[in-house]
Design a protein around this motif. Structure first.
Motif, mmCIF file in Angstrom:
data_model
loop_
_atom_site.group_PDB
_atom_site.id
_atom_site.type_symbol
_atom_site.label_atom_id
_atom_site.label_comp_id
_atom_site.label_asym_id
_atom_site.label_seq_id
_atom_site.Cartn_x
_atom_site.Cartn_y
_atom_site.Cartn_z
ATOM 1 N N LEU A 148 0.803 -1.219 0.000
ATOM 2 C CA LEU A 148 0.000 0.000 0.000
ATOM 3 C C LEU A 148 0.838 1.273 0.000
ATOM 4 O O LEU A 148 0.333 2.370 0.195
ATOM 5 C CB LEU A 148 -0.982 0.020 1.189
ATOM 6 N N ALA A 149 2.151 1.147 -0.208
ATOM 7 C CA ALA A 149 3.015 2.328 -0.237
ATOM 8 C C ALA A 149 2.816 3.085 -1.541
ATOM 9 O O ALA A 149 2.235 2.576 -2.508
ATOM 10 C CB ALA A 149 4.478 1.914 -0.089
ATOM 11 N N ALA A 150 3.318 4.315 -1.564
ATOM 12 C CA ALA A 150 3.310 5.078 -2.806
ATOM 13 C C ALA A 150 4.209 4.399 -3.825
ATOM 14 O O ALA A 150 5.086 3.605 -3.490
ATOM 15 C CB ALA A 150 3.797 6.507 -2.532
ATOM 16 N N PRO A 180 0.489 5.840 2.938
ATOM 17 C CA PRO A 180 0.321 7.296 3.016
ATOM 18 C C PRO A 180 -1.151 7.697 2.914
ATOM 19 O O PRO A 180 -1.960 6.969 2.324
ATOM 20 C CB PRO A 180 1.119 7.794 1.806
ATOM 21 N N ALA A 181 -1.468 8.870 3.465
ATOM 22 C CA ALA A 181 -2.860 9.312 3.507
ATOM 23 C C ALA A 181 -3.471 9.433 2.121
ATOM 24 O O ALA A 181 -4.677 9.233 1.953
ATOM 25 C CB ALA A 181 -2.948 10.650 4.252
ATOM 26 N N ARG A 182 -2.649 9.720 1.113
ATOM 27 C CA ARG A 182 -3.194 9.891 -0.230
ATOM 28 C C ARG A 182 -3.713 8.587 -0.816
ATOM 29 O O ARG A 182 -4.383 8.592 -1.845
ATOM 30 C CB ARG A 182 -2.138 10.487 -1.159
ATOM 31 N N ASP A 185 -8.350 6.378 -0.747
ATOM 32 C CA ASP A 185 -9.328 5.847 -1.689
ATOM 33 C C ASP A 185 -8.931 4.454 -2.157
ATOM 34 O O ASP A 185 -9.779 3.556 -2.282
ATOM 35 C CB ASP A 185 -9.492 6.779 -2.888
ATOM 36 N N LEU A 186 -7.633 4.243 -2.403
ATOM 37 C CA LEU A 186 -7.163 2.924 -2.808
ATOM 38 C C LEU A 186 -7.429 1.914 -1.702
ATOM 39 O O LEU A 186 -7.897 0.794 -1.967
ATOM 40 C CB LEU A 186 -5.677 2.973 -3.144
ATOM 41 N N ALA A 187 -7.146 2.277 -0.453
ATOM 42 C CA ALA A 187 -7.401 1.364 0.668
ATOM 43 C C ALA A 187 -8.882 1.024 0.762
ATOM 44 O O ALA A 187 -9.249 -0.135 1.026
ATOM 45 C CB ALA A 187 -6.910 1.988 1.974
ATOM 46 N N ARG A 188 -9.734 2.010 0.552
ATOM 47 C CA ARG A 188 -11.186 1.761 0.598
ATOM 48 C C ARG A 188 -11.591 0.767 -0.496
ATOM 49 O O ARG A 188 -12.350 -0.160 -0.248
ATOM 50 C CB ARG A 188 -11.929 3.083 0.425
#
Length: 378
Positions: A148-150, A180-182, A185-188
């Motif tokens: 999940l990293a950039a 990262p917080a950005r 949406d990907l995590a969701r």
């Protein structure tokens, strides 16, 4: 007597307990409830740090209530090592976490995983390659696993989702946090269509030492790992080395000789990783690996055994701990190595039994750890 869930949560929240020590306690007593019932004297004898003993004897009821509330989500779960859903590949890896917090479809843990990792600051070509390989491996039926990293991680997850395939994100935080917080949406989207997992309790913030631990879970979940663009000191290399240690296949994508982000991949290839140019190269190699593996796979000749012959960097790190416990920052200052390299090396040395974490977040040589345990009166 706490409920089974509360007992596991209490162990997960005990500071400085760690996967290795928690695993030894569970091996001795059988389950989390029995570990807690053993009591402070038994914990002390087993080498449990004072802060962890205090947390196990007097659990933080407010924190446990928050954990239980998080677990009430319909897509949230706590999978312990005695749960039949606990992934067999991870169980057979080095220092498997005794528990995993999960958000999403836990059935994915039974699907063969393939890891794609690399630089957080890749070139456009690296991003495209990660996305393409993520899509191809997902279409081949693998769960694409990354951190999940950039950068490369994000592209690999995106590629799998775009192919309508399966993807698992292993996180270095609690699953109520996104780093990262950005990538919120990907995590969701991964939680809705795939799976997020972490060994860290809800509420855990990102810390440098968490990410090498996340990397060992990535490596442990998978039959193979592909590194796409990595500098020579990249944390992705620790994922690759842990994959090798677990007897899994490692692949690397070559690059231009003047691209600094190709140097880590070229180093892996020199050490025995397989050079790949397409997903067909990977599938041809790992198809036989989907059959049951032998109990004790042979170690790779290129693997560095820090237990007997540490290289110069490992010697420098051990020397930096000679005077007693030291934090990652202190080791960085004493050795001149990067924080990422130090965190990764400390994880490997912990797996090999050369160092041990303290309850204060520092590390010490294992001989020093035993001496500290013998003199601890708290």
């Amino acid at each position: 007597m706490p409920s089974d869930t509360d007992a596991w949560l209490t162990l997960a929240r005990a500071p400085g307990l760690g996967a290795t020590l928690a695993g030894r306690l569970l091996d001795r007593y059988g389950d989390a409830g029995a570990v807690l019932a053993a009591g402070p004297a038994a914990w002390r004898e087993a080498g449990v740090p004072a802060a962890a003993r205090e947390a196990m004897a007097h659990p933080d009821e407010a924190a446990l209530a928050r954990d239980r509330s998080w677990l009430e989500r319909p897509d949230a779960d706590l999978i312990t090592r005695d749960d039949p859903r606990y992934p067999a590949a991870l169980r057979d890896s080095a220092q498997p976490p005794p528990w995993l917090f999960a958000l999403g479809d836990t059935d994915l843990l039974a699907v063969p995983g393939f890891a794609i990792v690399g630089s957080r600051n890749p070139t456009p070509a690296g991003l495209a390659h990660a996305r393409d390989f993520g899509a191809a491996m997902a279409r081949a039926g693998f769960a694409v696993v990354s951190g999940l990293a950039a950068g490369i991680d994000t592209a690999a997850h995106e590629g799998a989702l775009e192919a309508d395939g399966m993807t698992i994100a292993v996180c270095g935080t609690g699953l109520d946090r996104v780093y990262p917080a950005r990538n919120r949406d990907l995590a969701r989207r991964i939680a809705a269509r795939g799976l997020l997992v972490s060994e860290f309790v809800p509420g855990t913030e990102p810390r440098p030492g968490h990410f090498p631990r996340r990397n060992r879970v990535i490596a442990g979940l998978c039959v193979g790992t592909l590194v796409v663009e990595a500098a020579r000191t990249s944390g992705s290399l620790i994922t690759a080395r842990l994959a090798l240690e677990a007897g899994r296949e490692v692949f690397a994508l070559p690059g231009a000789v003047d691209n600094p982000l190709a140097r880590g991949c070229h180093r892996l290839i020199r050490e025995g990783a397989k050079l790949v140019e397409s997903s067909a190269d990977i599938l041809e190699e790992i198809a036989p690996q989907l059959a049951p593996a032998p109990e004790n796979p042979p170690r790779r000749a290129a693997e560095t055994d820090t237990g007997t012959a540490p290289d110069d960097d490992y010697r420098r790190l051990l020397d930096a701990l000679r005077g007693g416990p030291a934090t990652v920052d202190t080791v960085v200052e004493r050795t001149g190595l990067t924080a990422e390299a130090v965190s990764s090396m400390l994880l490997i040395m912990e797996l090999r039994g050369l160092v041990a974490p303290t309850s204060e977040g520092a590390f010490q040589r294992t001989g020093d750890a035993r001496a500290a345990g013998a003199s601890d009166d708290s």
